[in-house]
Design an enzyme around this catalytic site. Structure first.
Site, PDB file in Angstrom:
ATOM      1  N   VAL A  57      42.162  40.082  42.135  1.00 33.13           N
ATOM      2  CA  VAL A  57      41.907  41.518  42.226  1.00 33.13           C
ATOM      3  C   VAL A  57      42.786  42.289  41.243  1.00 33.13           C
ATOM      4  O   VAL A  57      42.302  43.101  40.452  1.00 33.13           O
ATOM      5  CB  VAL A  57      42.126  42.021  43.675  1.00 33.13           C
ATOM      6  CG1 VAL A  57      42.154  43.539  43.729  1.00 33.13           C
ATOM      7  CG2 VAL A  57      41.013  41.495  44.571  1.00 33.13           C
TER       8      VAL A  57
ATOM      9  N   THR B  20      43.367  43.954  51.177  1.00 28.75           N
ATOM     10  CA  THR B  20      42.613  44.124  52.419  1.00 28.75           C
ATOM     11  C   THR B  20      43.587  44.029  53.586  1.00 28.75           C
ATOM     12  O   THR B  20      44.219  42.987  53.780  1.00 28.75           O
ATOM     13  CB  THR B  20      41.530  43.034  52.527  1.00 28.75           C
ATOM     14  OG1 THR B  20      40.680  43.143  51.379  1.00 28.75           O
ATOM     15  CG2 THR B  20      40.715  43.179  53.794  1.00 28.75           C
TER      16      THR B  20
ATOM     17  N   LYS C 261      36.510  48.110  54.893  1.00 18.93           N
ATOM     18  CA  LYS C 261      36.515  46.837  54.162  1.00 18.93           C
ATOM     19  C   LYS C 261      36.228  45.666  55.103  1.00 18.93           C
ATOM     20  O   LYS C 261      35.412  44.786  54.798  1.00 18.93           O
ATOM     21  CB  LYS C 261      37.871  46.663  53.469  1.00 18.93           C
ATOM     22  CG  LYS C 261      38.077  45.334  52.805  1.00 18.93           C
ATOM     23  CD  LYS C 261      37.156  45.131  51.618  1.00 18.93           C
ATOM     24  CE  LYS C 261      37.217  43.691  51.142  1.00 18.93           C
ATOM     25  NZ  LYS C 261      36.271  43.411  50.089  1.00 18.93           N
TER      26      LYS C 261
ATOM     27  N   GLY D  57      32.722  30.653  52.347  1.00 18.95           N
ATOM     28  CA  GLY D  57      34.120  30.285  52.111  1.00 18.95           C
ATOM     29  C   GLY D  57      34.779  31.383  51.305  1.00 18.95           C
ATOM     30  O   GLY D  57      34.390  32.540  51.390  1.00 18.95           O
TER      31      GLY D  57
ATOM     32  N   CYS E  14      38.166  35.619  51.114  1.00 21.87           N
ATOM     33  CA  CYS E  14      37.968  36.875  51.859  1.00 21.87           C
ATOM     34  C   CYS E  14      37.239  36.712  53.196  1.00 21.87           C
ATOM     35  O   CYS E  14      37.807  37.014  54.241  1.00 21.87           O
ATOM     36  CB  CYS E  14      37.250  37.889  50.990  1.00 21.87           C
ATOM     37  SG  CYS E  14      38.262  38.435  49.608  1.00 21.87           S
TER      38      CYS E  14
ATOM     39  N   ARG F 263      39.555  28.463  47.264  1.00 21.12           N
ATOM     40  CA  ARG F 263      40.147  28.813  48.562  1.00 21.12           C
ATOM     41  C   ARG F 263      39.074  28.794  49.658  1.00 21.12           C
ATOM     42  O   ARG F 263      38.048  29.441  49.526  1.00 21.12           O
ATOM     43  CB  ARG F 263      40.824  30.188  48.477  1.00 21.12           C
ATOM     44  CG  ARG F 263      42.114  30.159  47.676  1.00 21.12           C
ATOM     45  CD  ARG F 263      42.775  31.522  47.597  1.00 21.12           C
ATOM     46  NE  ARG F 263      42.083  32.431  46.691  1.00 21.12           N
ATOM     47  CZ  ARG F 263      42.527  33.646  46.356  1.00 21.12           C
ATOM     48  NH1 ARG F 263      43.652  34.100  46.873  1.00 21.12           N
ATOM     49  NH2 ARG F 263      41.847  34.401  45.515  1.00 21.12           N
TER      50      ARG F 263
HETATM   51  P1  NAD Z   1      45.667  36.378  44.724  1.00 23.80           P
HETATM   52  O1  NAD Z   1      46.371  35.399  45.563  1.00 23.80           O
HETATM   53  O2  NAD Z   1      44.763  35.913  43.642  1.00 23.80           O
HETATM   54  O3  NAD Z   1      46.750  37.332  44.037  1.00 23.80           O
HETATM   55  C1  NAD Z   1      47.844  37.882  44.704  1.00 23.80           C
HETATM   56  C2  NAD Z   1      49.003  37.944  43.720  1.00 23.80           C
HETATM   57  O4  NAD Z   1      50.079  38.678  44.332  1.00 23.80           O
HETATM   58  C3  NAD Z   1      49.575  36.581  43.355  1.00 23.80           C
HETATM   59  O5  NAD Z   1      49.562  36.412  41.961  1.00 23.80           O
HETATM   60  C4  NAD Z   1      51.016  36.628  43.908  1.00 23.80           C
HETATM   61  O6  NAD Z   1      51.920  35.914  43.106  1.00 23.80           O
HETATM   62  C5  NAD Z   1      51.278  38.115  43.873  1.00 23.80           C
HETATM   63  N1  NAD Z   1      52.392  38.535  44.747  1.00 23.80           N
HETATM   64  C6  NAD Z   1      52.632  38.192  46.035  1.00 23.80           C
HETATM   65  N2  NAD Z   1      53.768  38.768  46.472  1.00 23.80           N
HETATM   66  C7  NAD Z   1      54.247  39.508  45.449  1.00 23.80           C
HETATM   67  C8  NAD Z   1      55.388  40.319  45.276  1.00 23.80           C
HETATM   68  N3  NAD Z   1      56.280  40.508  46.278  1.00 23.80           N
HETATM   69  N4  NAD Z   1      55.575  40.930  44.093  1.00 23.80           N
HETATM   70  C9  NAD Z   1      54.711  40.741  43.076  1.00 23.80           C
HETATM   71  N5  NAD Z   1      53.607  39.973  43.178  1.00 23.80           N
HETATM   72  C10 NAD Z   1      53.380  39.358  44.345  1.00 23.80           C
HETATM   73  O7  NAD Z   1      44.891  37.329  45.729  1.00 23.80           O
HETATM   74  P2  NAD Z   1      43.541  38.161  45.460  1.00 23.80           P
HETATM   75  O8  NAD Z   1      42.361  37.290  45.647  1.00 23.80           O
HETATM   76  O9  NAD Z   1      43.697  38.931  44.193  1.00 23.80           O
HETATM   77  O10 NAD Z   1      43.566  39.164  46.698  1.00 23.80           O
HETATM   78  C11 NAD Z   1      44.503  40.222  46.790  1.00 23.80           C
HETATM   79  C12 NAD Z   1      44.077  41.137  47.917  1.00 23.80           C
HETATM   80  O11 NAD Z   1      42.822  41.737  47.606  1.00 23.80           O
HETATM   81  C13 NAD Z   1      43.899  40.451  49.263  1.00 23.80           C
HETATM   82  O12 NAD Z   1      44.292  41.326  50.282  1.00 23.80           O
HETATM   83  C14 NAD Z   1      42.400  40.228  49.316  1.00 23.80           C
HETATM   84  O13 NAD Z   1      41.922  40.153  50.638  1.00 23.80           O
HETATM   85  C15 NAD Z   1      41.884  41.468  48.640  1.00 23.80           C
HETATM   86  N6  NAD Z   1      40.570  41.305  48.031  1.00 23.80           N
HETATM   87  C16 NAD Z   1      40.250  40.170  47.367  1.00 23.80           C
HETATM   88  C17 NAD Z   1      39.007  40.051  46.757  1.00 23.80           C
HETATM   89  C18 NAD Z   1      38.626  38.788  46.027  1.00 23.80           C
HETATM   90  O14 NAD Z   1      37.444  38.623  45.726  1.00 23.80           O
HETATM   91  N7  NAD Z   1      39.556  37.905  45.719  1.00 23.80           N
HETATM   92  C19 NAD Z   1      38.095  41.105  46.817  1.00 23.80           C
HETATM   93  C20 NAD Z   1      38.462  42.268  47.490  1.00 23.80           C
HETATM   94  C21 NAD Z   1      39.702  42.357  48.094  1.00 23.80           C
END
Ligand code: NAD
Length: 433
Positions: free
Chosen positions: A11, A121, A207, A260, A263, A330
């Protein structure tokens, strides 16, 4: 505007690149030094169609940079997005540790009024917790906004650049934060997509409600497919008939091997948990989850039905990612299927256009991860289609038959026609047909 995005994952990197694309100056922050070093070296830490080009262009034009220095990035920013992970924690609830750690660090770094935007989220009430975490240490005024993200991996850029809607939750009297968010999103909503201003609780719940409803459609159609098999109906015909009703619509009605990804499974669990904590038993979601767990086993059950004993069999898998056009495994149904096959004594040869490296890291030498789709078929007793990548849709069936020990296909995504497969001499199983 000057923006920091904390969390440079699926994201955060998309949000950062897309905001830079519209002229903003964006710094992407992550605590993962390897990830930031990869980006600094001009390489991509993830696969997402179109992202690499956009990241390169905006980096070259000095609108997009990367850092592990949260404090420096926050100080320079007018708006700070929080896009860190919210994985499933104890008892299925969303683990807010990363979000609250970041909130606290943002609070310590503030040097002027800043808008802190929660993109992760998160359950209802998190905006309040974030506000409290920042307030314990901040010496400057700030706003907390809830702005859930609805992008889909595999089409993330298109989704962010041309959203169906933008949801923004603010405190009712926080007119300044609302104004700034409207200004930031104006280029993305020019074509008429609404920016929906609401309270933070409604934004946060929107969401979960969206993802839970989509997961419900999938589980519902998987159950219809299972009934189709029992009564001799064809789920493709049923799906088209049902989907042509305008009240229902045709998307998200494809049966398969279960949902899967990072999310749906975790968001269904988190909504179940947060409703339960308030004394509400969300019965439909309990069933959605149970149906999905069973559906992930369905393909292996069909294999057991055909072969009786899977010990010593070689099963080829096409598709490992939880959906096409991503390298993300994932919670992928492929993981359940592979674990099950290995436990039953089968060996697995797998191929995925983008998730090979992820699979190698996860399974090591317990399975053979092949670099080419046809390599996976060598001496296979059967092929299982797990992810519907386009390149699997029109393969060289003759070559497949030559490579495989026996021409048996278990199609978990219904990408082939049963009649055609039978005419080609394959023993063919699919879902609900
Ligand atoms: P991700 O695991 O790909 O990325 C999260 C990043 O945050 C990682 O690179 C991690 O190293 C970093 N991080 C964690 N703690 C940190 C800190 N203290 N300081 C700096 N960086 C830190 O996760 P994602 O898939 O991008 O999802 C992120 C959020 O967005 C989640 O809540 C998810 O539910 C939501 N979301 C995801 C999607 C999707 O399709 N992946 C879509 C909509 C919403």
């Amino acid at each position: 505007m000057k923006i920091a995005v904390v969390g440079t994952g699926y994201v955060g990197l998309v949000v950062g690149a897309c905001l830079a694309e519209n002229g903003n100056e964006v710094v992407c922050v992550d605590k993962d030094e390897a990830k930031i070093a990869t980006l600094e070296a001009g390489r991509m830490p993830i696969y997402e169609p179109g992202l690499e080009e956009m990241v390169r262009r905006n980096h070259a034009e000095d609108r997009l940079s990367y850092t592990t220095d949260l404090r420096g990035a926050v100080r320079a920013a007018e708006i700070v997005f929080v896009a860190v992970g919210t994985p499933t924690g104890e008892n299925g609830s969303a683990d807010l540790q990363h979000v609250l750690d970041v909130a606290y660090e943002i609070g310590r770094a503030l040097t002027k009024y800043t808008v802190v935007v929660d993109k992760s989220t998160v359950p209802v009430g998190t905006a309040r917790k974030v506000r409290e975490a920042i307030a314990t240490v901040a010496a400057h005024p700030f706003s907390v906004v809830s702005n859930p993200e609805f992008l889909k991996q595999g089409a993330a850029i298109e989704d962010f650049m041309k959203p169906d809607r933008v949801v923004v939750g603010t405190e009712p009297d926080d007119l300044e934060a609302a104004r700034i968010m409207r200004e930031l999103y104006a280029p993305f909503t020019r074509t008429g997509a609404p920016i929906m201003m609401m309270d933070t609780a409604s934004a946060e719940l929107s969401k979960y409600a969206a993802n839970a409803l989509l997961a419900t459609r999938i589980s519902f159609m998987n159950e219809i497919a299972n009934v189709c098999e029992l009564v001799g109906a064809d789920v493709d015909e049923v799906r088209k008939a049902v989907g042509s009703d305008r009240r229902i619509g045709s998307s998200f009605l494809f049966p398969g091997v279960g949902y899967g990804g990072s999310c749906f499974p975790k968001d269904v669990k988190a909504l179940l948990r947060s409703s339960g904590e308030r004394g509400y038993a969300f019965q439909i979601l309990e069933a959605v989850e149970a149906v999905n767990e069973a559906q992930k086993e369905r393909l292996v059950c069909k294999m057991q039905g055909h072969f009786s004993d899977l010990a010593g069999r070689t099963i080829a898998l096409w598709g490992l990612a939880f959906k096409p056009r991503t390298d993300d495994m994932r919670e992928s149904p492929a993981i359940t299927i592979i674990d099950r096959l290995l436990a039953l004594g089968a060996s697995v040869r797998a191929y995925d256009p983008e998730a090979g490296a992820t699979a190698r890291a996860r399974f090591g030498d317990r399975i053979a991860v092949c670099d080419k789709s046809y390599d996976a078929l060598a001496n296979a007793d059967a092929l299982a289609i797990v992810t519907e990548w386009n390149e699997f849709r029109e393969p060289d069936f003759k070559k497949m038959r030559q490579l495989m020990r026996s021409p048996v296909v278990f199609d978990g995504r219904n990408i082939y026609s049963p009649e055609h497969m039978r005419a080609l001499g394959f023993t063919y199983f699919s879902i609900g047909r």
